[in-house]
Write an enzyme that holds these catalytic residues in place. Structure first.
Site, mmCIF file in Angstrom:
data_model
loop_
_atom_site.group_PDB
_atom_site.id
_atom_site.type_symbol
_atom_site.label_atom_id
_atom_site.label_comp_id
_atom_site.label_asym_id
_atom_site.label_seq_id
_atom_site.Cartn_x
_atom_site.Cartn_y
_atom_site.Cartn_z
ATOM 1 N N TYR A 290 0.806 -1.209 0.000
ATOM 2 C CA TYR A 290 0.000 0.000 0.000
ATOM 3 C C TYR A 290 0.846 1.269 0.000
ATOM 4 O O TYR A 290 0.340 2.354 -0.324
ATOM 5 C CB TYR A 290 -0.973 0.016 1.186
ATOM 6 C CG TYR A 290 -2.370 -0.384 0.792
ATOM 7 C CD1 TYR A 290 -3.164 0.452 0.014
ATOM 8 C CD2 TYR A 290 -2.899 -1.609 1.171
ATOM 9 C CE1 TYR A 290 -4.434 0.083 -0.383
ATOM 10 C CE2 TYR A 290 -4.179 -1.989 0.785
ATOM 11 C CZ TYR A 290 -4.934 -1.131 0.007
ATOM 12 O OH TYR A 290 -6.190 -1.499 -0.385
ATOM 13 N N VAL B 32 -7.539 0.218 5.941
ATOM 14 C CA VAL B 32 -8.135 -0.806 6.814
ATOM 15 C C VAL B 32 -9.578 -1.092 6.374
ATOM 16 O O VAL B 32 -10.529 -0.925 7.138
ATOM 17 C CB VAL B 32 -8.041 -0.404 8.299
ATOM 18 C CG1 VAL B 32 -6.592 -0.385 8.740
ATOM 19 C CG2 VAL B 32 -8.674 0.957 8.572
ATOM 20 N N HIS B 33 -9.724 -1.559 5.156
ATOM 21 C CA HIS B 33 -11.038 -1.783 4.561
ATOM 22 C C HIS B 33 -11.976 -2.574 5.489
ATOM 23 O O HIS B 33 -13.069 -2.109 5.828
ATOM 24 C CB HIS B 33 -10.898 -2.576 3.252
ATOM 25 C CG HIS B 33 -10.103 -1.907 2.192
ATOM 26 N ND1 HIS B 33 -10.550 -0.785 1.510
ATOM 27 C CD2 HIS B 33 -8.888 -2.210 1.666
ATOM 28 C CE1 HIS B 33 -9.649 -0.433 0.614
ATOM 29 N NE2 HIS B 33 -8.637 -1.275 0.690
ATOM 30 N N ASP B 34 -11.549 -3.775 5.870
ATOM 31 C CA ASP B 34 -12.451 -4.691 6.570
ATOM 32 C C ASP B 34 -12.800 -4.205 7.970
ATOM 33 O O ASP B 34 -13.916 -4.433 8.458
ATOM 34 C CB ASP B 34 -11.835 -6.084 6.633
ATOM 35 C CG ASP B 34 -11.699 -6.726 5.266
ATOM 36 O OD1 ASP B 34 -12.283 -6.190 4.300
ATOM 37 O OD2 ASP B 34 -11.015 -7.759 5.143
#
Length: 316
Positions: A230, A241-243
């Site tokens: 990233y 921190v998508h999830d």
């Protein structure tokens, strides 16, 4: 307490989200179901068992069937350049984990658990929607028994991250995603419109690790490979921190702005996997969105407060 089944494909950011769910005092993690995506179903299930063991998580793990809703759909190669060959940042996860797995397939585990807890279970799905769609296919009535479904996936007013049109989780099984979006249960989609604004920097993660010993040391080790990837895509040296955003929504929905309306997913063509919402209050001629439930797409986020809550929970 929020009763949660976490449908996941660990996956580096999945690991952070799992630790958040495990640590938060208002969340009762009652099941972990695995799906393929960040790695094969064998690898993601092994990784879920590994994290369960290392972090002392009591929730059972149930393995998904490892195929898309439409078996004829070809799956892409695993994103080893993002999550590593072992799915957890190339930290050297053991080949086998000596823990039992639930004997039921993931979709059956979801059905049985929801029926045993009517109106109480939130499904948080941060991978492909294959298990949820399979559960609906086998037992459509569970849609009326699930409290809510929170999805990490999709992109509405921003480009995708796997193609210009599509986000990776939805693109991996768009037929399943369309089934899930169109079912008569409450869906909240936490997609790239908001998740790309949340970044855990390498420095911030190091500071959190210093504040909490073994659990965050493992998370930090897992995350370094992901941060290296990233680093070419975010301003600061860190990872999106998508999830974890989907998990934060469960306990702090006030930190998000949503837009309501029916949602469809494109299956096929150059826009394969695109998520499209028909906003409530907009009139259109009769079409393929008619008769579908109004769902919620996140279009705004208080990223600073989301990250603060994530920090606070990870170090518990």
């Amino acid at each position: 307490m929020h009763k949660v089944i976490f449908d996941t494909d660990p996956g580096v950011d999945d690991a952070m989200a799992l630790l958040f769910l495990h640590n938060h005092p208002e969340i009762d993690l009652i099941g972990i179901t695995t799906v393929f995506g960040n790695a094969s179903i064998e690898t993601t299930t092994r990784n879920a068992l590994f994290l369960k063991r290392e972090w002392g998580i009591s929730a059972p793990v149930a393995k998904g069937n490892g195929q898309t809703y439409d078996p004829a759909r070809n799956t892409a190669d695993w994103p080893v350049m993002i999550h590593g060959h072992d799915g957890l940042g190339n930290i050297g996860v053991p080949e086998t984990i000596d823990l039992p797995i639930d004997p039921r397939p993931a979709h059956r585990f979801i059905i049985d658990t929801v029926r045993a807890n009517p109106g109480e279970v939130t499904l948080i799905a941060v991978g492909r929607m294959s298990n949820l769609a399979d559960a609906l296919k086998e037992d459509p009535e569970i849609a009326g028994l699930v409290k809510q479904v929170i999805i990490m996936g999709g992109a509405f007013d921003v480009p995708g991250n796997i193609t210009p049109a599509a986000e990776a989780n939805i693109h991996g099984d768009p037929e399943a995603a369309d089934v899930v979006m169109g079912a008569h249960w409450k869906v909240i989609v936490v997609g790239l419109d908001v998740t790309i604004k949340t970044v855990m920097t390498r420095k911030r993660l190091a500071e959190l690790t210093a504040a909490n010993g073994r659990h965050l040391k493992l998370l930090s080790d897992i995350s370094q490979f992901y941060i290296d990837f990233y680093g070419r895509h975010v301003k600061d040296e860190g990872m999106v921190v998508h999830d974890s955003c989907a998990c934060v929504y469960l306990v702090a929905p006030e930190l998000f702005t949503t837009r309501s309306g029916a949602i469809r997913v494109v299956a096929g063509g150059i826009a394969d996997g695109q998520t499209i919402q028909k906003p409530d209050g907009r009139a259109f001629p009769p079409g393929d969105w008619d008769g579908l439930p109004s769902q919620h797409a996140c279009i705004g986020i208080d990223a600073e407060k989301v990250m603060a809550l994530l920090d606070e929970t990870l170090v518990r």
